[in-house]
Write a protein that holds these residues in place. Structure first.
Motif, PDB file in Angstrom:
ATOM      1  N   UNK A  22      40.344  35.904  37.657  1.00 42.47           N
ATOM      2  CA  UNK A  22      40.851  34.584  37.253  1.00 42.47           C
ATOM      3  C   UNK A  22      42.850  35.393  37.418  1.00 42.47           C
ATOM      4  N   UNK A  23      43.310  34.452  37.494  1.00 41.20           N
ATOM      5  CA  UNK A  23      44.817  34.744  37.261  1.00 41.20           C
ATOM      6  C   UNK A  23      45.388  34.775  38.542  1.00 41.20           C
ATOM      7  N   UNK A  24      46.648  34.762  39.298  1.00 40.73           N
ATOM      8  CA  UNK A  24      46.784  34.276  40.352  1.00 40.73           C
ATOM      9  C   UNK A  24      48.304  35.678  40.655  1.00 40.73           C
ATOM     10  N   UNK A  39      44.917  35.115  34.231  1.00 41.49           N
ATOM     11  CA  UNK A  39      44.424  33.630  33.737  1.00 41.49           C
ATOM     12  C   UNK A  39      43.760  33.562  33.156  1.00 41.49           C
ATOM     13  N   UNK A  40      42.494  32.404  32.796  1.00 43.16           N
ATOM     14  CA  UNK A  40      41.730  31.847  32.236  1.00 43.16           C
ATOM     15  C   UNK A  40      41.312  30.899  32.464  1.00 43.16           C
ATOM     16  N   UNK A  41      39.771  30.885  32.303  1.00 45.44           N
ATOM     17  CA  UNK A  41      39.302  28.969  32.299  1.00 45.44           C
ATOM     18  C   UNK A  41      39.812  27.670  32.059  1.00 45.44           C
ATOM     19  N   UNK A  42      40.713  27.440  30.790  1.00 48.69           N
ATOM     20  CA  UNK A  42      41.981  25.954  30.525  1.00 48.69           C
ATOM     21  C   UNK A  42      43.150  26.369  31.900  1.00 48.69           C
ATOM     22  N   UNK A  45      41.238  30.253  40.160  1.00 48.90           N
ATOM     23  CA  UNK A  45      40.567  29.954  41.293  1.00 48.90           C
ATOM     24  C   UNK A  45      39.034  30.035  40.347  1.00 48.90           C
ATOM     25  N   UNK A  46      38.178  30.834  40.035  1.00 46.95           N
ATOM     26  CA  UNK A  46      36.875  30.619  38.976  1.00 46.95           C
ATOM     27  C   UNK A  46      36.960  29.885  37.859  1.00 46.95           C
ATOM     28  N   UNK A  47      38.296  29.255  37.722  1.00 48.21           N
ATOM     29  CA  UNK A  47      38.511  28.096  36.502  1.00 48.21           C
ATOM     30  C   UNK A  47      37.412  26.265  37.466  1.00 48.21           C
ATOM     31  N   UNK A  48      36.376  25.990  36.009  1.00 48.16           N
ATOM     32  CA  UNK A  48      35.441  24.901  36.818  1.00 48.16           C
ATOM     33  C   UNK A  48      37.169  23.665  37.104  1.00 48.16           C
ATOM     34  N   UNK A  49      38.854  23.996  37.234  1.00 48.69           N
ATOM     35  CA  UNK A  49      39.298  22.954  36.962  1.00 48.69           C
ATOM     36  C   UNK A  49      39.989  23.068  38.265  1.00 48.69           C
TER      37      UNK A  49
END
Length: 648
Positions: free
Chosen positions: A326-328, A518-521, A390-394
Motif C-alpha cells: 500500500x502507498x506510493x 496508503x490503505x484499502x480505502x 495498487x492493492x486497493x479494490x478501488x
C-alpha cells in the motif's frame, strides 16, 4: 491477508440501520501500561478533546470530518461508545476509528486547554504567536508591534490582579494592534496565526469574566509528549512500553505486563521480553546490520535481493516476496514556489510554470520509468499511475491517463507552452510568450517590469529527497538527468528526512521525491481537501482553489458515502482517477514489490505481508513472533544474546 477488520480493543460493533452511527463495545478489564483502567472515557477524550480540538495540531482530523462536522463520539457506558456522523461515511470504521491511536485521559487531560480554561493560558498563547513571528511583524509594522507588546504586558498584569475589567481594558488595544499587523502582512502562515491570536485574546477575556485566571495555553498539548519526556510518563495499550530512547540510535522497548491479547493457548502476548529498534537512516548500513546479525529482519531493496537469495540458505534467512504494498512514491512540484523566495521575480514567474498542468505532463513524459524499473528496482517494481494504492479494490490503472516515456513529445509540449531556451545555454527560459498566455503580464514590457529579462528567467529548481534512502536518491538522480535532456534544470539536493518533511509541509521546497503510506480505502481528506493537512503541492488552494481541485474534493466526499465498491468506482472514483492523472498534482513513479529477509529462527515471520498503512513488520507482527527452540537456533541465539520468552 484480506484487510478485513477484526475485533481489537472493541470486541464488537453495531452499525445503525441508516449507517449514521456505530456503537462499539469495549473489552472489559483492559489496562494502560501503567496499570490504570482503560474505559470509554479515554476514547471520548481522544476524539472529542484531542483529535477534534482545533487547538491541537494533528493530521487525523480531516479523516474524521464528514461534511464540515467532526465525528461525534459519546459515552454510552464505561465500556461502550457511540460514534455518529451527519451523513453516511464508508471509511468511518477503517480510517477514523481504526486509524486513531487512543490516548490516556488520566495522563494527558491536564495539558488540554479546552479542559483547563483560563485567561493566563490564552495570554501565553498570544505571546507565543508573537514570538514566533517577531521578525516578520517588526518588518511589517514596527509601531503596531510596540503597541502589541505593551498590550500583552498590560494583559498579563490584569490577569495577575485577577481583575476582569482590567483584562477587557487590555484586550481591546491588543486586538487593535493585531488587526493593524494582519493588514500589514501578506497572506500566509503569519497572518493566519495572528488571526488565531485574536481568538486567544477573546478567550482570555471570556475566561476572566468567568473568574478563570490561570489555565493551560492552547499550544501546551502539542509539546507534551516528546523525545525529552521520561519513559515512565508514557502510557499505552500496545504490546510493548518504552524503556529508553537514544536520539538517532535506538529505541528500547519492554514487554507491557498489562497487554490484553493472548494466543490460542491462553498465553499472554507478546512473547518477547524486550525489543530493540535500531535507528539507521542509511539503507546500506541497515543491510550491513542484518548481514552481520545485529538486526534480525530487513525490508530488502531490489538491489540487495539477489545477494539475499544467494546467501539465504547458508545464513539461515527466510525470504518473503509479495505484491506491491500500500502507498506510493512520487515527485511533487511546489505550485506555491514564490513563497520560497518572496520578492524574487524569477520564482514568481516559476510559480506560473509549476501551476501549468501541461508543464507537469511534459515532465511525466520525460521520466523513463522503464529504465527506473530496470536499473533501480531490478525489475522488482511496478509503475503507478494514480494516488490510490495498487492493492486497493478501488485502484484502476485503466481509468488513469498514462505517460509513457516520450522525450520528443515532452519537448514539443514545452515548446508549445513557450518554455524555450532563449540564450542557447541548455536550460529553458520562462518566456514572455508563456507569461502572457498565463495572463501573468500584458506584453513584453509589462513582463520585463514584473519578472525581469526573459533570458534570466530559467526553469530551474532544487530537487530534494531524504539522504540515506538509496532508492529515492537514485530516482532523484535519474529524474535530474531525464529533465536535463528536455532542458529543465532540477538540481538534486539530498536532505535529512525531518528537514525534508518540514520543508514539504511548510511549502519551502522546489521539487521533492517522497512516498506516502496508503490503505484499502481511497478516501484521503487530509490530502485531497483543499485545506487538508497534506495538501502540500498547493497549500494556497484553501484560499483560491482551482476548479479541478474542488471537483476532486467533491468526488472524494461523494465517493465516501457509497458502501458498494463497484458503485463507488463507477460513480466517483474513476472520474477522480482521471482528474488526478490529468492534472498531476504529483507525478507517480515506481512502487517496489514487497521484499523481506528475516532470521529463520524468528518464528511466525513467514506471515509477514504488506500492511494497510505500511506498518513496519515488527509493529504489525511483533506481538506474535518468537524464537524457535531447535538445537541450531538455540545455539545461534545464545551466541547473539537473543534467546528470550516464547510460547509455552
Amino acid at each position: 491477508m484480506n484487510a478485513e477488520l477484526i475485533p481489537g480493543l472493541a470486541k464488537s460493533w453495531v452499525v445503525s440501520p441508516d449507517g449514521f452511527s456505530v456503537t462499539l463495545h469495549l473489552r472489559h478489564g483492559i489496562k494502560w501500561s501503567d496499570g490504570e483502567p482503560f474505559t470509554a472515557d479515554d476514547v471520548v477524550f481522544t476524539y472529542m478533546d484531542v483529535v477534534g480540538n482545533d487547538d491541537i495540531a494533528n493530521n487525523l482530523r480531516d479523516g474524521c470530518t464528514v461534511g464540515d462536522k467532526f465525528v461525534q463520539v459519546e459515552k454510552v457506558d464505561d465500556y461502550a461508545v457511540k460514534a455518529s456522523v451527519t451523513e453516511p461515511y464508508r471509511p468511518l470504521l477503517r480510517d477514523c476509528i481504526q486509524g486513531v491511536s487512543l490516548l490516556p485521559k488520566h495522563k494527558l487531560a491536564k495539558y488540554v486547554a479546552k479542559l483547563n480554561p483560563g485567561a493566563g493560558g490564552n495570554r501565553d498563547a498570544v505571546q507565543s504567536v508573537v514570538n514566533n513571528y517577531r521578525d516578520d511583524l517588526q518588518k511589517a509594522d514596527a509601531q503596531a508591534l510596540v503597541a502589541l507588546d505593551a498590550a500583552i504586558k498590560q494583559l498579563a498584569q490584569a490577569i495577575e490582579a485577577k481583575n476582569a475589567d482590567q483584562v477587557k481594558a487590555a484586550v481591546d488595544p491588543l486586538q487593535q494592534s493585531l488587526d493593524q499587523l494582519i493588514q500589514a502582512l501578506a497572506p500566509g502562515d503569519a497572518r493566519d496565526d495572528l488571526e488565531k491570536a485574536k481568538s486567544y485574546a477573546d478567550r482570555a477575556l471570556q475566561s476572566a469574566q468567568a473568574n478563570q485566571f490561570a489555565g493551560v495555553s492552547p499550544d501546551t498539548f502539542n509539546n507534551t509528549w516528546n523525545t525529552n519526556t521520561p519513559p515512565e510518563e508514557f502510557a499505552g495499550l500496545g504490546p510493548y512500553t518504552l524503556v529508553s530512547y537514544q536520539t538517532g540510535q535506538q529505541v528500547l522497548l519492554k514487554r507491557n505486563p498489562y497487554y490484553w491479547r493472548v494466543d490460542a493457548d491462553g498465553v499472554q502476548l507478546p512473547y518477547f521480553d524486550e525489543l530493540a529498534v535500531v535507528i539507521v537512516q542509511n539503507i546500506d548500513t541497515q543491510f550491513l546490520y542484518f548481514k552481520s546479525g545485529q538486526a534480525d529482519m530487513y525490508p530488502a531493496r531490489p538491489e540487495d535481493w539477489a545477494e539475499v537469495l544467494g546467501a539465504a540458505q547458508e545464513e539461515s534467512w527466510r525470504t518473503i516476496k509479495d505484491g506491491p504494498p500500500y502507498g506510493n512514491t512520487f515527485l511533487v512540484l511546489n505550485q506555491d514556489i514564490a513563497k520560497v523566495k518572496p520578492g524574487d521575480p524569477t520564482y514568481q514567474a516559476l510559480q506560473y510554470v509549476m501551476r501549468a498542468k501541461e508543464f507537469r505532463q511534459a515532465l511525466a513524459y520525460s521520466i523513463n520509468k522503464q529504465a527506473m524499473s530496470d536499473n533501480i528496482y531490478r525489475g522488482l517494481g511496478t509503475p503507478q499511475w494514480a494516488w490510490i494504492s495498487i492493492p486497493s479494490p478501488f485502484y484502476d490503472a485503466e481509468s488513469a491517463n498514462q505517460y509513457p516515456y516520450d522525450v520528443s513529445k515532452a519537448k514539443q509540449m514545452l515548446d508549445d507552452l513557450g518554455l524555450t531556451d532563449t540564450n542557447a545555454n541548455g536550460v529553458r527560459n520562462i518566456t514572455d510568450k508563456f507569461l502572457i498566455a498565463q495572463k501573468a503580464c500584458n506584453d513584453s514590457v509589462d513582463c520585463a517590469q514584473k519578472f525581469g529579462p526573459q533570458d534570466q528567467r530559467e526553469v530551474s529548481f532544487p530537487l530534494a529527497t531524504n539522504t540515506g534512502n538509496t532508492i529515492r536518491e537514485a530516482m532523484s538522480q535519474q529524474i535530474e538527468h531525464d529533465f536535463k535532456d528536455i532542458g529543465i534544470q532540477a538540481s538534486y539536493l539530498p536532505q535529512d528526512f525531518n528537514a525534508l518533511v518540514t520543508g514539504l509541509t511548510g511549502g519551502q521546497y522546489g521539487g521533492v521525491v517522497i512516498g506516502f503510506t496508503g490503505g484499502v480505502d481511497p478516501t484521503g481528506f487530509n490530502v485531497w481537501k483543499v485545506d487538508g493537512f497534506y495538501h502540500f503541492w498547493r497549500y494556497s488552494s484553501k484560499d483560491n482553489p482551482p476548479e479541478w481541485e474542488l471537483r476532486a474534493q467533491q468526488l472524494q466526499v461523494d465517493g465516501s458515502k457509497v458502501f458498494d465498491v463497484q458503485e463507488a468506482m463507477d460513480k466517483y472514483y474513476k472520474e477522480f482517477i482521471q482528474l488526478d492523472s490529468e492534472y498531476l498534482p504529483v507525478i507517480y513513479l515506481i512502487n517496489q514489490i514487497f521484499l523481506y529477509a528475516v532470521d529463520q529462527c524468528l518464528e511466525n515471520s513467514q506471515n509477514f505481508r504488506p500492511q494497510s498503512g505500511n506498518l513496519p513488520q515488527w509493529v504489525a507482527f511483533g506481538e506474535r513472533t518468537w524464537w524457535q527452540r531447535t538445537d541450531d537456533c538455540k545455539a545461534k541465539l545464545e551466541q547473539k544474546g537473543r534467546l528470550g520468552a516464547g510460547p509455552k
